[in-house]
Design an enzyme around this catalytic site. Sequence first.
Site, PDB file in Angstrom:
ATOM      1  N   GLY A  48       0.806  -1.203   0.000  1.00 29.87           N
ATOM      2  CA  GLY A  48       0.000   0.000   0.000  1.00 29.87           C
ATOM      3  C   GLY A  48       0.843   1.259   0.000  1.00 29.87           C
ATOM      4  O   GLY A  48       1.942   1.298  -0.587  1.00 29.87           O
ATOM      5  N   HIS A  49       0.339   2.288   0.677  1.00 33.00           N
ATOM      6  CA  HIS A  49       0.986   3.599   0.680  1.00 33.00           C
ATOM      7  C   HIS A  49       2.375   3.522   1.319  1.00 33.00           C
ATOM      8  O   HIS A  49       3.367   3.925   0.713  1.00 33.00           O
ATOM      9  CB  HIS A  49       0.083   4.578   1.427  1.00 33.00           C
ATOM     10  CG  HIS A  49       0.501   6.008   1.351  1.00 33.00           C
ATOM     11  ND1 HIS A  49       0.645   6.679   0.159  1.00 33.00           N
ATOM     12  CD2 HIS A  49       0.798   6.910   2.334  1.00 33.00           C
ATOM     13  CE1 HIS A  49       1.011   7.935   0.399  1.00 33.00           C
ATOM     14  NE2 HIS A  49       1.120   8.091   1.710  1.00 33.00           N
ATOM     15  N   PHE A  50       2.444   3.005   2.537  1.00 39.73           N
ATOM     16  CA  PHE A  50       3.719   2.854   3.234  1.00 39.73           C
ATOM     17  C   PHE A  50       4.369   1.524   2.829  1.00 39.73           C
ATOM     18  O   PHE A  50       4.648   0.667   3.673  1.00 39.73           O
ATOM     19  CB  PHE A  50       3.512   2.916   4.745  1.00 39.73           C
ATOM     20  CG  PHE A  50       3.480   4.313   5.301  1.00 39.73           C
ATOM     21  CD1 PHE A  50       4.640   4.945   5.725  1.00 39.73           C
ATOM     22  CD2 PHE A  50       2.280   5.001   5.415  1.00 39.73           C
ATOM     23  CE1 PHE A  50       4.612   6.230   6.241  1.00 39.73           C
ATOM     24  CE2 PHE A  50       2.243   6.286   5.932  1.00 39.73           C
ATOM     25  CZ  PHE A  50       3.402   6.908   6.347  1.00 39.73           C
TER      26      PHE A  50
END
Length: 292
Positions: A268-270
């Site tokens: 995902g984002h991180f």
Amino acid sequence: MAAYTMKTISADGIDIFYREAGPQTPTTPTILLLHGFPSSSHQYRNLIPILDQESSQKYRIIAPDLPGYGFTTVPESRNYTYTFENIATTIEAFLDVLAVTKFSIYVFDYGAPTGYRLALRRPDAIQAIITQNGNAYEEGFSAFWDPLRALWSSGSQADREVLRAGALSFDAVKWQYTHGTDASKVAPEAYHLDHALMQRPGNQDIQLDLFYDYRMNVELYPKFHEYFRTSNVPVLAVWGKNDNIFIPAGAEAFKRDADVEVKYVDGGHFAVESHGKEIAALMLDFLKRKGI
């Protein structure tokens, strides 16, 4: 795993906390890691030693906490205005104190507009760009940004309060880390620390100021694109393909302007939290092939 040192230096009237590994000789190639919202250099606590060890300490690796984040301290007497322009100025001063004149940048989230500003200001300093979900294109925005766009249009207190209650909540911070990835690979202390540091007096208003100022980054996108086209700086876009903040279309858009390689990880984002080893391998291979 912390095979790095933690230091604080004064630059631009601010006490900047940073993590560092590798040789500090003038000829050592440098990698500057710029974190995103709502984190700090803590997000690179695992990536730094992997890069250091897997490269046999080839690089000087530096990861500062941006003003308003982590353990960087901005004196009240500094009367600091939290904008991305000012944050870039602070990081410029930080690099000057460390006598870093050439470097590759790894940018993520808020680190991207900070790093791209550095590139505009010091084009000859940038040797390579690794962007991990570090957006520079309208195509990269998802519906996540709708409440921020409302604030950009209105500048109203009401829209600030919507974001205070939503985007700054513990659940929202945790979601940024765990959405689109195997949550068992994400250390819970990461999002707990981020949220706790935002509870410091005045910090939420700093975050809201930067939410509003983010519109100025979008206005600079054409200049970023021109830089990508004219600089010939090599770009590696490593994207968590399940990111619902900066979606994969933002990675693909780099192909219009940059000398870019686009790679995806199933995160995902991180993505660096769950796929740090994979990202480090892609980085080191890329830098080696580019002669850095």
